[in-house]
Design a protein around this motif. Structure first.
Motif, PDB file in Angstrom:
ATOM      1  N   ARG A   1      -3.720  -0.038   1.784  1.00  0.00           N
ATOM      2  CA  ARG A   1      -2.676  -0.549   2.664  1.00  0.00           C
ATOM      3  C   ARG A   1      -2.995  -0.127   4.087  1.00  0.00           C
ATOM      4  O   ARG A   1      -3.411   0.997   4.339  1.00  0.00           O
ATOM      5  CB  ARG A   1      -1.299  -0.004   2.268  1.00  0.00           C
ATOM      6  N   TYR A   2      -2.804  -1.055   5.003  1.00  0.00           N
ATOM      7  CA  TYR A   2      -3.030  -0.779   6.414  1.00  0.00           C
ATOM      8  C   TYR A   2      -4.444  -0.262   6.677  1.00  0.00           C
ATOM      9  O   TYR A   2      -4.687   0.565   7.544  1.00  0.00           O
ATOM     10  CB  TYR A   2      -2.002   0.224   6.948  1.00  0.00           C
ATOM     11  N   GLY A   3      -5.388  -0.744   5.856  1.00  0.00           N
ATOM     12  CA  GLY A   3      -6.782  -0.435   6.095  1.00  0.00           C
ATOM     13  C   GLY A   3      -7.246   0.903   5.577  1.00  0.00           C
ATOM     14  O   GLY A   3      -8.366   1.305   5.815  1.00  0.00           O
TER      15      GLY A   3
ATOM     16  N   ASN B   1      11.327  -3.790  -6.711  1.00  0.00           N
ATOM     17  CA  ASN B   1       9.897  -3.928  -6.930  1.00  0.00           C
ATOM     18  C   ASN B   1       9.167  -2.596  -6.892  1.00  0.00           C
ATOM     19  O   ASN B   1       7.998  -2.521  -7.254  1.00  0.00           O
ATOM     20  CB  ASN B   1       9.298  -4.859  -5.869  1.00  0.00           C
ATOM     21  N   VAL B   2       9.850  -1.544  -6.424  1.00  0.00           N
ATOM     22  CA  VAL B   2       9.203  -0.253  -6.236  1.00  0.00           C
ATOM     23  C   VAL B   2      10.038   0.834  -6.889  1.00  0.00           C
ATOM     24  O   VAL B   2      11.273   0.826  -6.781  1.00  0.00           O
ATOM     25  CB  VAL B   2       9.039   0.054  -4.729  1.00  0.00           C
ATOM     26  N   THR B   3       9.393   1.757  -7.577  1.00  0.00           N
ATOM     27  CA  THR B   3      10.067   2.927  -8.126  1.00  0.00           C
ATOM     28  C   THR B   3       9.463   4.173  -7.490  1.00  0.00           C
ATOM     29  O   THR B   3       8.259   4.410  -7.615  1.00  0.00           O
ATOM     30  CB  THR B   3       9.911   3.000  -9.653  1.00  0.00           C
TER      31      THR B   3
ATOM     32  N   ARG C   1       8.615   0.881  -0.450  1.00  0.00           N
ATOM     33  CA  ARG C   1       7.186   1.165  -0.447  1.00  0.00           C
ATOM     34  C   ARG C   1       6.821   2.351   0.437  1.00  0.00           C
ATOM     35  O   ARG C   1       6.018   3.216   0.050  1.00  0.00           O
ATOM     36  CB  ARG C   1       6.421  -0.086   0.012  1.00  0.00           C
ATOM     37  N   THR C   2       7.413   2.446   1.611  1.00  0.00           N
ATOM     38  CA  THR C   2       7.083   3.539   2.524  1.00  0.00           C
ATOM     39  C   THR C   2       7.475   4.885   1.926  1.00  0.00           C
ATOM     40  O   THR C   2       6.697   5.848   1.951  1.00  0.00           O
ATOM     41  CB  THR C   2       7.778   3.341   3.881  1.00  0.00           C
ATOM     42  N   ASP C   3       8.693   4.966   1.367  1.00  0.00           N
ATOM     43  CA  ASP C   3       9.134   6.218   0.754  1.00  0.00           C
ATOM     44  C   ASP C   3       8.309   6.546  -0.486  1.00  0.00           C
ATOM     45  O   ASP C   3       8.035   7.722  -0.775  1.00  0.00           O
ATOM     46  CB  ASP C   3      10.615   6.121   0.376  1.00  0.00           C
TER      47      ASP C   3
ATOM     48  N   ARG D   1       2.480  11.479  -1.636  1.00  0.00           N
ATOM     49  CA  ARG D   1       1.790  12.530  -0.879  1.00  0.00           C
ATOM     50  C   ARG D   1       2.491  13.872  -1.065  1.00  0.00           C
ATOM     51  O   ARG D   1       1.842  14.912  -1.186  1.00  0.00           O
ATOM     52  CB  ARG D   1       1.696  12.149   0.593  1.00  0.00           C
ATOM     53  N   HIS D   2       3.844  13.851  -1.080  1.00  0.00           N
ATOM     54  CA  HIS D   2       4.603  15.075  -1.358  1.00  0.00           C
ATOM     55  C   HIS D   2       4.230  15.633  -2.733  1.00  0.00           C
ATOM     56  O   HIS D   2       4.060  16.854  -2.892  1.00  0.00           O
ATOM     57  CB  HIS D   2       6.114  14.790  -1.310  1.00  0.00           C
ATOM     58  N   ASN D   3       4.126  14.770  -3.730  1.00  0.00           N
ATOM     59  CA  ASN D   3       3.820  15.225  -5.090  1.00  0.00           C
ATOM     60  C   ASN D   3       2.491  15.966  -5.136  1.00  0.00           C
ATOM     61  O   ASN D   3       2.369  17.027  -5.757  1.00  0.00           O
ATOM     62  CB  ASN D   3       3.798  14.033  -6.045  1.00  0.00           C
TER      63      ASN D   3
END
Length: 382
Positions: A32-34, A262-264, A310-312, A318-320
């Motif tokens: 995403r985003y390159g 669409n996101v979990t 999606r952002t969260d 990354r937090h995980n």
């Protein structure tokens, strides 16, 4: 011979030396985003890439990195059942869609598959083993026979085992006996519709398998990878996404996804040592003060800030990783054996105690119930 992709990668040491003591991030290749989301996760030991474009991404990471990356490629053939006649997914020499890397045709599809991975930048090749149902010994024997013809220093025998293998003492004896003389790394990936270790006896069975074999790794898992490493696994890989934390049996369609989004977003709670969807965390905490996290991603912010978008989701991933990395580091810095086991057991006992304290605060003895696997990790019988 003309130089081929991957010839720039020096491999003067066997895979078991290159991968020893590493806790890898297991992730889908999605860009995403390159950029790959795993690259934003901070320092870690390396990655296992899964999905379309994994080979190309592995090669690109090696070519772009200032220092060599540890990268493996998950063939992800688990939607098909292994059989004695066809333990591997090998539809043809060009099944990766990359075209031939060689001037001559390759007569051995399995050998070709491994060479493709190595020449695309993988530290070692993972065999494209299909899902092995509980108790299917003929499929295991067939996979073992085939892999013995491959270079043990550069090949990992992938074993996507249904969790029912761990519940039978006879089946575990068979696995240990059959795999004991295989010089290759044995990469165990556990399969179930939900958590493979949720059933009584499976944690003890997995430990028996790990301790009974040399050069064994636990792949595509959750914090069970740290338990396996503490008990002697060569290395482990922990999934960044929920679907990368176990193997789904053929026909199950993977973990259920809510129909209204669409996101979990799934969050690893540092004190409780468990993954929760963000809405479950918010609901269970109720009117209690929000739990704060001091990992390198959260920097003291609330764990309840995440939503299903999606952002969260990417930030939670990354937090995980930032949450379990210090636990992995503690284990890696501790002498292997009883001392390392005790460090891990102490971490798990603290999590069990944290759950008890939280239940007391909530006044609800059924809230945040301690899962079976965490109790066993903490030293209780399975």
């Amino acid at each position: 011979m003309t130089q081929q992709p991957g010839d720039h990668l020096p491999r003067t040491r066997p895979a078991w030396e290159l991968l020893k003591d590493k806790i890898l991030v297991h992730t889908r290749t999605g860009i995403r985003y390159g950029k790959s989301p795993v690259l934003a996760a901070g320092e870690h030991d390396g990655i296992i890439l899964c999905g379309a474009g994994a080979l190309t991404t592995a090669d690109a990471l090696h070519r772009q990195a200032v220092e060599p990356w540890t990268v493996l490629v998950d063939p992800n053939c688990y939607d098909q059942l292994a059989t004695a006649d066809a333990p591997f997914h090998l539809p043809g020499a060009h099944h990766h869609g990359q075209g031939s890397l060689f001037e001559d045709d390759e007569p051995d599809p399995l050998g070709f598959d491994q060479t493709v991975q190595l020449r695309r930048g993988a530290t070692a090749g993972l065999t494209p083993t299909r899902y092995i149902p509980g108790g299917d010994r003929r499929a295991v024997r067939a996979a073992v026979r085939a892999v013995l013809d491959l270079d043990a220093e550069q090949t990992i025998l992938t074993l996507p085992l249904d969790h029912r293998w761990l519940r039978s003492s006879d089946d575990l004896d068979f696995l240990v006996t059959t795999l004991a003389d295989v010089p290759h790394i044995k990469g165990i990936a556990l399969g179930a519709a939900a958590n493979p270790l949720a059933t009584k006896g499976t944690v003890a069975g997995l430990r028996r398998l790990i301790t009974g074999l040399d050069r064994v790794a636990l792949l595509r898992t959750d914090l069970a990878g740290l338990d396996a490493y503490a008990h002697g696994a060569l290395f482990a890989s922990i999934g960044m996404q929920t679907s990368m934390r176990h193997v789904s049996p053929p026909g199950t369609g993977g973990p259920p996804r809510p129909t209204d989004r669409n996101v979990t977003t799934v969050v690893l709670h540092p004190q409780l040592m468990d993954y929760f969807t963000c809405d479950v965390l918010k609901d269970r905490y109720g009117n209690l003060p929000a739990p704060l996290c001091h990992c390198g991603v959260c920097c003291g912010r609330s764990l309840l800030r995440f939503d299903h978008d999606r952002t969260d989701q990417e930030e939670a991933n990354r937090h995980n990783i930032a949450t379990w990395l210090p636990w992995a580091d503690d284990l890696q810095r501790t002498t292997a054996g009883a001392e390392r086991v005790e460090v891990w057991r102490r971490l798990c006992r603290d999590a069990v105690m944290a759950r008890q304290e939280l239940r007391h605060e909530l006044g609800d003895p059924s809230a945040f119930e301690t899962p079976r696997w965490l109790k066993t990790w903490a030293g209780e019988p399975d």
